[in-house]
Scaffold this active site. Structure first.
Site, PDB file in Angstrom:
ATOM      1  N   LYS A  83      35.924  35.333  26.925  1.00 53.79           N
ATOM      2  CA  LYS A  83      34.468  35.369  26.794  1.00 53.79           C
ATOM      3  C   LYS A  83      33.997  34.040  26.205  1.00 53.79           C
ATOM      4  O   LYS A  83      34.465  33.620  25.139  1.00 53.79           O
ATOM      5  CB  LYS A  83      34.111  36.516  25.859  1.00 53.79           C
ATOM      6  CG  LYS A  83      32.759  37.134  26.077  1.00 53.79           C
ATOM      7  CD  LYS A  83      32.703  38.414  25.261  1.00 53.79           C
ATOM      8  CE  LYS A  83      31.307  38.976  25.203  1.00 53.79           C
ATOM      9  NZ  LYS A  83      31.234  40.083  24.240  1.00 53.79           N
TER      10      LYS A  83
HETATM   11  C1  E4P Z   1      28.491  42.066  24.931  1.00 55.30           C
HETATM   12  O1  E4P Z   1      29.525  41.730  25.448  1.00 55.30           O
HETATM   13  C2  E4P Z   1      28.158  41.906  23.521  1.00 55.30           C
HETATM   14  O2  E4P Z   1      29.320  42.098  22.738  1.00 55.30           O
HETATM   15  C3  E4P Z   1      27.142  42.867  23.031  1.00 55.30           C
HETATM   16  O3  E4P Z   1      26.545  43.632  24.011  1.00 55.30           O
HETATM   17  C4  E4P Z   1      26.247  42.218  22.025  1.00 55.30           C
HETATM   18  O4  E4P Z   1      24.980  42.701  22.018  1.00 55.30           O
HETATM   19  P1  E4P Z   1      24.331  43.505  20.819  1.00 55.30           P
HETATM   20  O5  E4P Z   1      24.930  42.993  19.537  1.00 55.30           O
HETATM   21  O6  E4P Z   1      22.867  43.206  20.935  1.00 55.30           O
HETATM   22  O7  E4P Z   1      24.663  44.925  21.078  1.00 55.30           O
END
Ligand code: E4P
Length: 225
Positions: A83
């Site tokens: 990622k």
């Molecule tokens: C996605 O891969 C992220 O880890 C995640 O959805 C982060 O978003 P949030 O902290 O707003 O839930």
């Protein structure tokens, strides 16, 4: 549409995997920190629970270091997806990693043009952040819709992994908009299964069933209980 869970909590992952419909996991540095455990230790356990794509985030800011981190993550497990935040250095790294056959998930995407760049760099997944966009007063789901239109129009094979989802309604909107994957927290994943009218209907059926004379059809089951 595939369903991923967005957490590094192994109890949640194990429970959700037990429901039989979980396709993968996304983690981020916040999730790893919240787990209170070591990076390798918690990842190893996650890879042992889910046999599907598991996104693991890089934390370097220059392309060469991101590539090194990405290679290490890819070596760690065949299901690992690296990622990488959408930024110039990140996309340089994604181009290199994808040329080496390493799967990538370009994260923190807030515009369709960023998604276009990620696809051009060869990303396996793009992660548009729906709810964070909503919180900023923008239309989160239109981001997914626009990315879908661009990818279909130009034939990009990068998969749309809708992220930062908080409500069942947003999951429905992802289905309508043509997202390939939706990742969400445990509580939301669980609430997809639930509806108060289902509970009320089931209670009524079970109550009425008590009025039916005993049947031999389920005799084996009753004996086994
Ligand atoms: C996605 O891969 C992220 O880890 C995640 O959805 C982060 O978003 P949030 O902290 O707003 O839930």
């Amino acid at each position: 549409m595939q369903l991923f869970i967005d957490t590094a909590n192994v109890d949640e992952i194990r429970t959700a995997a037990g429901w039989g419909l979980l396709d993968g996991v996304t983690t981020n540095p916040t999730h790893i920190a919240k787990s209170g455990r070591g990076f390798e230790e918690v990842l190893l356990e996650i890879f042992g629970i889910v046999d599907g794509p598991i996104s693991v985030e890089t934390v370097s800011l220059d392309a060469a270091s991101i590539v090194n981190e990405g290679r290490a993550i890819a070596r760690f497990h065949p299901n690992a997806v690296v990622k990488v935040p959408v930024m110039i250095e990140g996309l340089k790294a994604v181009r290199q990693l994808s040329s080496e056959g390493i799967k990538t998930n370009v994260t923190l995407c807030f515009s369709p043009v960023q998604a276009f760049l990620a696809a051009k760099a060869g990303a396996t997944y793009i992660s548009p952040f729906l709810h964070r966009k909503e919180l900023a007063g923008d239309d989160g789901i239109s981001l997914v819709r626009e990315i879908r239109a661009i990818y279909d129009r130009y034939g990009y094979r990068t998969r749309i992994l809708a992220a930062s989802i908080r409500t069942v309604r947003e999951v429905l909107e992802c289905l309508r908009a043509g997202a390939d994957v939706a990742t969400m927290p445990f509580d939301l994943l669980e609430s997809l299964y639930k509806h108060s009218m289902t509970d009320a209907g089931l209670a009524m059926f079970l109550d009425d069933w008590k009025k039916v004379p005993p049947t031999r059809l389920f005799a084996d089951l009753a004996a086994a209980r």
